[in-house]
Design an enzyme around this catalytic site. Sequence first.
Site, PDB file in Angstrom:
ATOM      1  CE  LYS A   2      29.484  38.825  50.880  1.00  0.00           C
ATOM      2  NZ  LYS A   2      30.629  38.005  50.471  1.00  0.00           N
ATOM      3  CB  VAL A  39      52.611  34.098  27.165  1.00  0.00           C
ATOM      4  CG1 VAL A  39      53.911  33.442  27.607  1.00  0.00           C
ATOM      5  CG2 VAL A  39      52.595  35.570  27.527  1.00  0.00           C
ATOM      6  CG  LEU A  64      41.417  31.650  39.863  1.00  0.00           C
ATOM      7  CD1 LEU A  64      40.464  31.420  38.703  1.00  0.00           C
ATOM      8  CD2 LEU A  64      40.857  31.036  41.141  1.00  0.00           C
ATOM      9  CB  ALA A  66      30.276  37.414  46.533  1.00  0.00           C
TER      10      ALA A  66
END
Length: 547
Positions: free
Chosen positions: A79, A183, A335, A51
């Site tokens: 939405k 990596v 994140l 969303a």
Amino acid sequence: MRRVLIVGGGSAGWMTAAYLNGALNDRGNAPTVKISLIESPDIPRISVGEATVPSIQHVLSVAGLDETEFMKAADATFKQSIRYQNWLHNDQSFYHHPFSRYRIQPIDRTGRAWLNSDRSVPFMETVSAQPVICDMARAPKMLGRWDMGAPLAYAYHMNAQKFADYLRDFSTARGVSHYLENVTDVEMRENGLIKSVRTDRGNVHEADIFVDCTGFRARLIGETLGVGYEDYSRWLMCDQAVVGRIPYDQFYPGLIRPYTTATALSSGWAWDIPMQDQRSVGYVHSSHFISAEEAEREWRAYEGPHAKDIETRLIKFHVGQRQKAWQGNCLAIGLAGGFIEPLESTGLYLSDLGAVMLAEHFPYTDDMLEAMAFRVNRVISNRYFEILDFINMHYCLSRRTDTAFWQEVQKPERITDRLKAKFEYWKLKPPSASDFQDQSFPGGAGQIDRVVPGCDPRSPVDTAGLWNHESYEAIMYGMHFCGEPLAPPSTDAPKTRVMPAIIERLRAAQVKLPPHDMWLQRALGAPSFTSAGYEPPGWASGRARPY
Ligand code: FAD
């Protein structure tokens, strides 16, 4: 030419690549920076983040993505709002936080008028047609040319995995280099900047600017540079989610809702996000109050008997933000930079903010790094605090007492000081635009203590960069609150007035706006499904409207 190396190919990595390539390289037509992205072939993307908020349209447009192509590729739907169910009391009541509302000029007295009325119509329905358009399951667009006045604002629900794949194909076709490698090592320069990364294929990738998009691993900003993480779990107690998908080929409910549903459950809340071919349902909860096994049982009970064999997965997360998103020549986006839980769909928004900030503050020389980092860190960090306050508000305004979780989240120590100060102030007057120009609210400190060694010592400010007073009104009045719980309306209070323009718009919507699923099928060629004749939780299309 300046070289940017993005490590990580989830939504954050590919959004950054596509945006930078659009903003700085004219989509590959006039390259000014060399953009490369390394993605692990072994570490899967988190693949939630379905969303969004309307700012995603800025990213799509700068990157050069066509809306129809994007929606087809990512199984996207529209939405227009978030519908909150059972947040105030556990009684099936609900309210909407839509993206569009009328902005009344020259003075907006709608909040005060609603507070003084008999409140027989929910506040947002007095200033926006979108809650009812949502409950009618209509698209925010016509099939032909739009002729309904001001457009309806919208964002998308989408398949995050397909979105990242689409951005990858789009970006690599326009000059972004892509390496499927892990990596394993990072080499530093003497001046504390990152020089290069080494991969398991034995390759060494040098760059001038590194973007850490490695998700919760934070391979560069955390593991290599050691930038700490500020924990916000004392204000936001949820730390994991049970997630499952309900496919339409078996369980099509007969329509596709053009909004996200957020339903409060015993120890958190459940999202219900409809895509073109399935719904994503996730129960965000606090492991301090419910075990993963109990949460899964509650997830199944909530969804209904058809969910008994649906596969679920558990995703753990840690709410907070990196003490500095940008350190040296490394900026963390996605994140890796932090996460405030998904209640208002801010994950992808924060990635797009990171990409926009980097493009606007692009360090073309090393001597620009420090000044650009100082500015970008301030803006990003402020935005985290804005989001923290806003999400915190949803929990602490609940008056549910049916579980230990809901009792806990209402305690004063679970509310940020700055939010408390806002509430104190809004006891005196309803929220208005200028409240966000001066952050010193009388009656409370209004600040968040943030003494982080080596970081900008100034207190964060709420610039209303994502949510302004109108969004605060949507949540507060939806939760029957204005600085303190609203007393019942007086018996002689006038009837709540719905703006005539809204009633007119709803009449037009009934005739002109197609059902959401029909729009998706006709405009995008989305698949059609046969209704399985079952009703998912909270499906009832709305309440009877007295106007
Ligand atoms: P990831 O998807 O984890 O990608 C990390 C990438 O780094 C992967 O490609 C991986 O292969 C790569 N990688 C890792 N280590 C290495 C290495 N050593 N070498 C090379 N590559 C490496 N956001 C929203 O906007 N809306 C929502 O509704 C929403 N819901 C959410 C619900 C939950 C429960 C959670 C946890 C998050 C939600 N989010 C939501 C946030 C959203 O999922 C993320 O912001 C978004 O997916 C970006 O993730 P990412 O790219 O940072 O990380």
